[in-house]
Design a protein around this motif. Structure first.
Motif, PDB file in Angstrom:
ATOM      1  N   CYS A 228      -1.474  -1.419   7.038  1.00 11.97           N
ATOM      2  CA  CYS A 228      -2.204  -0.615   8.021  1.00 11.97           C
ATOM      3  C   CYS A 228      -2.782  -1.603   9.007  1.00 11.97           C
ATOM      4  CB  CYS A 228      -3.318   0.163   7.329  1.00 11.97           C
ATOM      5  SG  CYS A 228      -4.711   0.574   8.402  1.00 11.97           S
ATOM      6  N   CYS A 231      -6.684  -2.126   8.397  1.00 16.13           N
ATOM      7  CA  CYS A 231      -7.004  -2.762   7.109  1.00 16.13           C
ATOM      8  C   CYS A 231      -6.450  -4.184   7.055  1.00 16.13           C
ATOM      9  CB  CYS A 231      -6.463  -1.949   5.945  1.00 16.13           C
ATOM     10  SG  CYS A 231      -7.201  -0.319   5.786  1.00 16.13           S
ATOM     11  N   CYS A 564      -3.052   5.482   7.879  1.00 15.36           N
ATOM     12  CA  CYS A 564      -3.397   4.840   6.609  1.00 15.36           C
ATOM     13  C   CYS A 564      -4.300   5.747   5.773  1.00 15.36           C
ATOM     14  CB  CYS A 564      -4.086   3.508   6.900  1.00 15.36           C
ATOM     15  SG  CYS A 564      -5.011   2.833   5.528  1.00 15.36           S
ATOM     16  N   CYS A 567      -7.929   4.431   5.454  1.00 15.92           N
ATOM     17  CA  CYS A 567      -8.710   4.590   6.684  1.00 15.92           C
ATOM     18  C   CYS A 567      -9.062   6.056   6.929  1.00 15.92           C
ATOM     19  CB  CYS A 567      -7.948   4.035   7.883  1.00 15.92           C
ATOM     20  SG  CYS A 567      -7.892   2.239   7.928  1.00 15.92           S
TER      21      CYS A 567
HETATM   22 ZN   LIG Z   1      -6.252   1.308   6.841  1.00 14.57          ZN
END
Ligand SMILES: [Zn+2]
Length: 625
Positions: A228, A231, A564, A567
């Protein structure tokens, strides 16, 4: 086992999910918890020792009992740190324990301390207590000589016993803090560059004073997960910081990594699971991601830069405060940069009153006690980190003169004898002295600048700063009264003139703080449960202090979660927290969301760019005043 929190902004109960107070309460099995109430502990201590303490002051000075009683009624700034360490000593079976009634013995006491700057002060408290004992001893000496001559046989009275008790507690506590077999320190930090700097300074200060830091705990480390962009960037940044921690601070110490949970671990069960997960592993544990419904975040609000936020504009004094680690320094610096850039005619000062200064780290510039512009920042912005020790040093001559006057006024020749050296003077200064200087600096700065942005210490001590004027004014009034009463013995002189002056500027400051047109307190927090609970208490205290708190900045928001799962789940949880925060101020404050940035913005340019991505979720029709 006892878990005790010494941070005046207690959140131990929030983390454990139980209501804690100053009385020990069983929280799980043999674990007992309590949140220290320092002002109340001091009241209790004073009630117990008031008589012998008053006797020492009455015997050793020209003060009569009324004066002594009035002085004993005054609140002492920084008493939290003094009492904190003595209470811990009492609870762990130190010398003072025989004083405590019905206390249990604990094999282990875990202390949740206040943020860095004030923890260092807490640990220095034994020296302050020792200095107080020395002064009382000198005051008592004259009385002792007379008493012994009259009685022929010297016999210790209650005052002598109190002095011995204080000296003993100070010695005993200092020794046990430095005894590695009895006391260990665990330094808790975040995988962020700014926390690394603060950790280096803090650990260095601890080790220099003979206290050993055995373990470093890095909290909220993002676990491995599918790719992601958000991330991945964060993970890369965190790894870089963790490597630096290992390299720069890890030698001879255990490094423990705690995973970032989607939901903040709160309550016994979650905390126990976290403890098991980190106790066994080599450190880097791969926690399972909890399944949380991924809700697409409904996006409301609009992008807004700090200078355009109604809650900020028109103010001449903007305090930024909140829980440690939420990013208040970053938010305060970004706001000051933007406010200055928006109007070159306005002179803006960014001032840090947090003893654990981090403005220099955030702005990536050398910042001192002298206000100066920063690289790439607007010319009309000056930045300063208040150096309380230096301020104290600079006023040393004045202090010594004042102290001499007090000594001659009160007939306490002993005070000036003891307090001859600067180091002793500093030891004598109450731990909250930098808050007092903080307040006075704000007053001084107001005459030179149109806008002063204050980066305060974390919650508990920011509140102390704001409550300081009331306590300081009581002090000046009692001291003045006493000075005038004895004007036939000593001329009121310079000290009286200064007290009148201080009293007047404090009155001005009190009026200024309560005027919502000029003074606003901006609360910075994160969208998680424990910071929210602390925010609720902070807002309630600010209301009681009649301070205007027209905006909440929610930092580190995942504003664009993408695809993601982590997220998206984070973002959904954050939205719920933001709604709950909005309810806290009953729709009367602006809700501002600042985006999570990895790495966090550092330096004027990055801060400037970051502040342009703030979002205004909601602005009230009317500012709460
Ligand atoms: Zn993420």
């Amino acid at each position: 086992m006892l878990i005790v929190s010494t941070d005046p902004a207690h959140s131990l109960g929030d983390a454990l999910g139980v209501r804690l107070s100053a009385s020990p309460r069983r929280v799980l099995g043999r674990v007992v918890g309590l949140e220290l109430d320092a002002p109340r502990a001091f009241e209790r201590w004073l009630a117990e020792h008031r008589r012998p303490l008053g006797d020492v002051l009455e015997h050793g000075t020209w003060l009569d009992r009324d004066d002594v009683e009035a002085l004993l009624d005054l609140s002492i700034p920084g008493v939290d740190e003094l009492l904190g360490i003595l209470e811990i000593a009492r609870l762990t079976g130190g010398q003072g324990r025989k004083e405590g009634k019905g206390r249990e013995d604990y094999d282990l006491v875990v202390v949740d301390t206040a943020p860095t700057g004030h923890t260092l002060r807490l640990l220095a408290a034994p020296d302050t207590v020792a200095a107080v004992a020395e002064i009382l001893d000198a005051l008592q000496e004259q009385h002792r000589i007379i008493r012994d001559q009259l009685a022929r046989v010297g016999r210790a009275d209650a005052s002598d016993r109190l002095i011995a008790l204080l000296a003993g507690q100070a010695r005993d506590t200092a020794r046990r803090l430095r005894d590695r077999a009895q006391t260990t320190f665990r330094w808790v930090t975040l995988p962020e560059a700014m926390s690394l700097e603060e950790s280096e300074d803090g650990i260095d200060a601890l080790e220099r004073s003979g206290l050993h830091v055995e373990e470093i705990v890095v909290n909220r480390v993002l676990p491995d997960a599918p790719r992601c962009p958000i991330c991945d960037r964060r993970r890369a940044e965190e790894r870089r910081v963790i490597d630096a921690i290992r390299r720069r601070l890890g030698r001879g110490r255990t490094l423990r990594l705690m995973p970032a949970e989607l939901r903040e671990p709160r309550g016994m069960k979650a905390l126990a699971a976290l403890g098991r997960a980190t106790a066994s592993g080599s450190g880097s544990t791969a926690p399972r991601t909890r399944s949380t419904m991924a809700v697409s975040a409904p996006r409301g609000g609009r992008t807004i830069a700090p200078e355009a936020i109604g809650a900020f504009s028109g103010a001449s004094l903007l305090f930024f405060g909140g829980k440690g680690g939420v990013g208040k320094t970053t938010a305060a610096a970004a706001a000051a940069l933007r406010i200055a850039a928006a109007d070159p005619a306005r002179r803006v000062l960014l001032l840090s009153t947090d003893p654990a200064h981090s403005l220099a780290d955030v702005l990536q510039a050398a910042i001192t006690d002298t206000a100066r512009p920063v690289t790439h920042g607007p010319r009309n912005l000056a930045v300063r980190e208040l150096d309380a020790a230096r301020a104290f040093e600079q006023r040393r001559v004045q202090f010594e003169a004042a102290l001499d006057e007090i000594a001659s006024a009160f007939g306490a020749g002993a005070i000036s004898a003891i307090a001859g050296g600067t180091s002793d003077l500093v030891k004598l200064a109450p731990p909250g002295i930098d808050e007092l200087f903080g307040v006075l600096s704000v007053v001084d700065a107001r005459s030179e600048y149109d806008v002063v942005v204050v980066d305060t210490a974390p919650t508990g001590h920011a509140l102390r700063l704001l409550e300081m004027p009331d306590a300081a004014r009581q002090w000046t009034q009692v001291l003045l009264r006493v000075l005038l009463k004895y004007k036939s013995l000593v001329r009121p002189g310079q000290l009286a003139a200064e007290l009148v002056e201080i009293s007047r500027s404090i009155r001005e400051l009190q009026a200024l703080l309560r005027d919502g047109r000029h003074t606003r307190f901006i609360v910075v927090t994160r969208a998680a449960e424990v910071p929210r609970l602390e925010t609720a208490r902070l807002l309630a205290r600010l209301r009681r202090l009649h301070l205007s708190a027209p905006a909440i900045v929610v930092n580190a928001m995942t504003l664009l979660p993408g695809r993601c799962a982590r997220c998206r789940a984070t973002s959904a949880a954050e939205r719920r927290e933001v709604s709950a925060l909005g309810r806290l101020c009953r729709g009367r404050c602006a809700m501002i969301e600042a985006p999570l940035a990895a790495p966090p913005p550092r330096g004027a340019r990055a801060l400037n760019g970051w502040a342009q991505r703030w979002r205004l979720d909601r602005e009230p029709r009317r500012l709460s005043a």
